[in-house]
Design an enzyme around this catalytic site. Structure first.
Site, PDB file in Angstrom:
ATOM      1  N   ASP A   1      -1.991   9.747   9.262  1.00 52.80           N
ATOM      2  CA  ASP A   1      -2.346   8.455   8.669  1.00 52.80           C
ATOM      3  C   ASP A   1      -3.035   7.512   9.652  1.00 52.80           C
ATOM      4  O   ASP A   1      -3.661   6.530   9.237  1.00 52.80           O
ATOM      5  CB  ASP A   1      -1.100   7.752   8.113  1.00 52.80           C
ATOM      6  CG  ASP A   1      -0.547   8.424   6.870  1.00 52.80           C
ATOM      7  OD1 ASP A   1      -1.306   9.167   6.207  1.00 52.80           O
ATOM      8  OD2 ASP A   1       0.639   8.217   6.563  1.00 52.80           O
TER       9      ASP A   1
ATOM     10  N   LYS B   1      -0.148   0.883   3.755  1.00 54.20           N
ATOM     11  CA  LYS B   1      -1.116   1.533   2.854  1.00 54.20           C
ATOM     12  C   LYS B   1      -0.390   2.116   1.657  1.00 54.20           C
ATOM     13  O   LYS B   1       0.811   2.383   1.678  1.00 54.20           O
ATOM     14  CB  LYS B   1      -1.891   2.634   3.586  1.00 54.20           C
ATOM     15  CG  LYS B   1      -1.058   3.769   4.182  1.00 54.20           C
ATOM     16  CD  LYS B   1      -0.669   4.881   3.217  1.00 54.20           C
ATOM     17  CE  LYS B   1       0.145   5.966   3.893  1.00 54.20           C
ATOM     18  NZ  LYS B   1       0.736   6.942   2.924  1.00 54.20           N
TER      19      LYS B   1
ATOM     20  N   GLY C   1       3.190   4.189   5.700  1.00 54.01           N
ATOM     21  CA  GLY C   1       2.403   4.322   6.931  1.00 54.01           C
ATOM     22  C   GLY C   1       2.687   3.290   7.997  1.00 54.01           C
ATOM     23  O   GLY C   1       1.823   3.030   8.845  1.00 54.01           O
TER      24      GLY C   1
END
Length: 281
Positions: free
Chosen positions: A140, A15, A104
């Site tokens: 996350d 991400k 992430g």
């Protein structure tokens, strides 16, 4: 995808935080944030093989991390109590997402484990129950379970889908590992950004990252990478770093910049995704 020894392969995408603002500090020590999360096609592959003896085995922990401390192992352990039978699993991680980068990777691996094992083990948890479970692993993880580009608030567990224009991203990773804990405890960190009233991709521009100035001060290598990529576009740090990225509308433009910076830094060319690849399976 099935392979010879019975393992199955599942994607775990990275991400980017296209915008990241810290709106306050919580009593539990965490910080409230607001952020635009965007999925990209840079991804790890998580290989899973079911067991019927209740054992969870992680064959290749990342970077010498003990098996029990790895997010993927912890995800399976957390979900196991909801399994209908004596469920176990073997896990292998094929890492392509750099660690300590703000992309992430570990959280995405854990989310993929939760999503797949919820089906395999017939746990029957809803998406939002999995999101609550994932929040216990890391801020996350809920986004990757949500599986769509999103505006996130709270510690990252409150998620609203957001349409993000199709973009290509050039990502550079400076040769340094940023300590997230160090940045969040830094006295000069901005912690009072105003909350958004109507969070849309357009309304939140110009984008910013409230951690960026502190990271630049504490880690000059990140500042150098930012300065280099800024020669070619509007650069920004993702998460708490260390990666810096710039967005481009056309692949050719992004590819040309990628070629320029890949001789100086570990670099990646990534396409934005609208949803998690597992949602297409």
């Amino acid at each position: 995808m099935n392979i010879a020894d019975g393992r199955q392969a599942f994607p775990a995408p990275a991400k980017l935080n296209l915008d990241l603002r810290i709106t306050g500090r919580r009593e539990d020590g965490y910080h409230n944030i607001e952020s635009i999360f965007c999925l990209i096609d840079l991804q790890d592959t998580v290989y899973l093989k079911p067991r019927d003896d209740g054992k969870i085995i992680l064959h290749n922990p990342v970077g010498g991390i003990p098996q029990e401390a790895d997010l993927s192992y912890r995800a399976a352990s957390l979900l196991q109590k909801y399994a209908r039978n004596l469920a176990g699993v073997e896990i292998w991680l094929d890492k392509k997402i750099p660690t300590g980068a703000g992309l992430g990777g570990g959280s995405s691996d854990a989310a993929t484990v939760l999503l797949v094992l919820n089906r395999w083990w017939q746990c029957g948890l809803t998406q939002w129950q999995l999101i609550d479970l994932g929040a216990a692993l890391g801020a996350d993880v809920p986004f990757f379970i949500f599986g769509k580009n999103a505006f996130a608030s709270g510690i990252g567990e409150k998620l609203i889908g957001m349409d993000i224009p199709k973009q290509w991203y050039v990502i550079v990773k400076p040769p340094v590992h940023v300590s997230t804990a160090k940045i969040f405890t830094y006295e000069g960190l901005t912690r009072d950004s105003a909350s958004s009233i109507m969070p849309t991709f357009q309304n939140l521009q110009p984008f910013r990252n409230d951690m960026q100035a502190v990271v630049f001060k504490e880690y000059p290598e990140v500042w150098k990478a930012y300065s280099e990529l800024s020669k070619y576009g509007s650069a920004m740090m993702t998460g708490s770093g260390a990666c810096i990225f710039a967005a481009f509308q056309a692949r050719n433009s992004a590819y040309n910049i990628y070629r320029q910076v890949s001789g100086l830094y570990e670099a990646y060319l990534a396409e934005g995704l609208s949803k998690h690849p597992l949602l297409s399976v």
